[in-house]
Design a protein around this motif. Sequence first.
Motif, PDB file in Angstrom:
ATOM      1  N   THR A  40       4.886  -1.717   7.089  1.00 30.88           N
ATOM      2  CA  THR A  40       4.370  -3.019   7.505  1.00 30.88           C
ATOM      3  C   THR A  40       4.434  -3.210   8.856  1.00 30.88           C
TER       4      THR A  40
ATOM      5  N   THR B 203      -5.267   0.223   9.606  1.00 26.84           N
ATOM      6  CA  THR B 203      -4.535   0.884   8.236  1.00 26.84           C
ATOM      7  C   THR B 203      -5.201   1.759   7.543  1.00 26.84           C
TER       8      THR B 203
ATOM      9  N   MET C 155       0.685  -1.271  -0.002  1.00 28.98           N
ATOM     10  CA  MET C 155      -0.045   0.001  -0.018  1.00 28.98           C
ATOM     11  C   MET C 155       0.678   1.340   0.041  1.00 28.98           C
TER      12      MET C 155
ATOM     13  N   ASP D  40       0.478  -0.602   7.038  1.00 25.96           N
ATOM     14  CA  ASP D  40      -0.053  -1.652   6.550  1.00 25.96           C
ATOM     15  C   ASP D  40      -0.030  -2.813   7.607  1.00 25.96           C
TER      16      ASP D  40
END
Length: 332
Positions: A19, A44, A1, A52
């Motif tokens: 992440t 998120t 993302m 993410d």
Amino acid sequence: MTALVMGAGLPAVAIAADTVRFAHWVPTTHELHRGVEAWSRSVTEASKGTLDVQVFPAEQLGKARDHYDMVASGIADLALVVPGYTPGRFPIVSVLELPFLVPGAAQAAAPFDTWYRPMASLEMPAVTYCLGIVQEPGILHTKVPVARPDDVDGMKLRPGSALVGRLFASMGASAVSISAPEAREAAARGVIDAATLAYGTLVSFGLDKVLNHHLDLPLYSVPVLYLANTAWYQGLAGDAKAAVDAHCSTAWSVRQSTGWADWERAGAKTLATLPGQVFTSPDAAERALWEATGAPFRAQWIVDATAKGIDGETALRDLEAAIAAAPPVPAD
């Protein structure tokens, strides 16, 4: 993302989201997993693309009993932790395991999270507390009928926590310390002949196929915590920190506890439709015997909690009063 940052007259710049590893130990069929996924998606989204959150279920990053140390060491940024899997390590939070304290998970969720939040750092200094959810009260499941405490004498039992293990040891059972994911195989192999779990979890792990007698008496609850790695949490800023703070809340504790409780109660209805399942409801005299077995554990909890630096007697009284004052959950 990715997130796109736009400046006047400048091209869009893609910024990679960080992440975030969220580890847990239940299978993907379990409501706790669905709750973790819903929480993670919401974080998120709220972070506006800066985080993410990725979920690692079913012990992918480590065994259930190791999740506290995993999040403390940074193997995971967030983890679902059952304090009862590490006996004696976290006595304050084990209060939910006291027999007959919790009438229902949804009713106890806000009182418990509000009560424990300021005390978490006393016994969990290596991590950052996010939120605590409450298990719908656990039930005793066995291979043979049980109605009275002395019926468990000689049984090998997988308890829901260390305190529950000591409770049943006082009745003559032998506690076998294994996690819920390991219980099905242990029961099938004869390593255990009884376990304490809520109904939906029993069905989720397939234990109904080997433990088909159920004492329909809510004996105890278990706290399940969302914990964060402290270095990771302290490194958050801006939208990322705002998103995590908004989701590490009592409101989310209630939401997760209620969803889990609804799922566990639905499991009882499912179980009742399956062949070979036997439910035993103790009468008033039998229930009094069960309640009497729990009395010494309240006194011991006060001693253990006081050793951690709190007034155990006052703390327990405050929690009991808060739970009693909370709105009860309507019957199905």
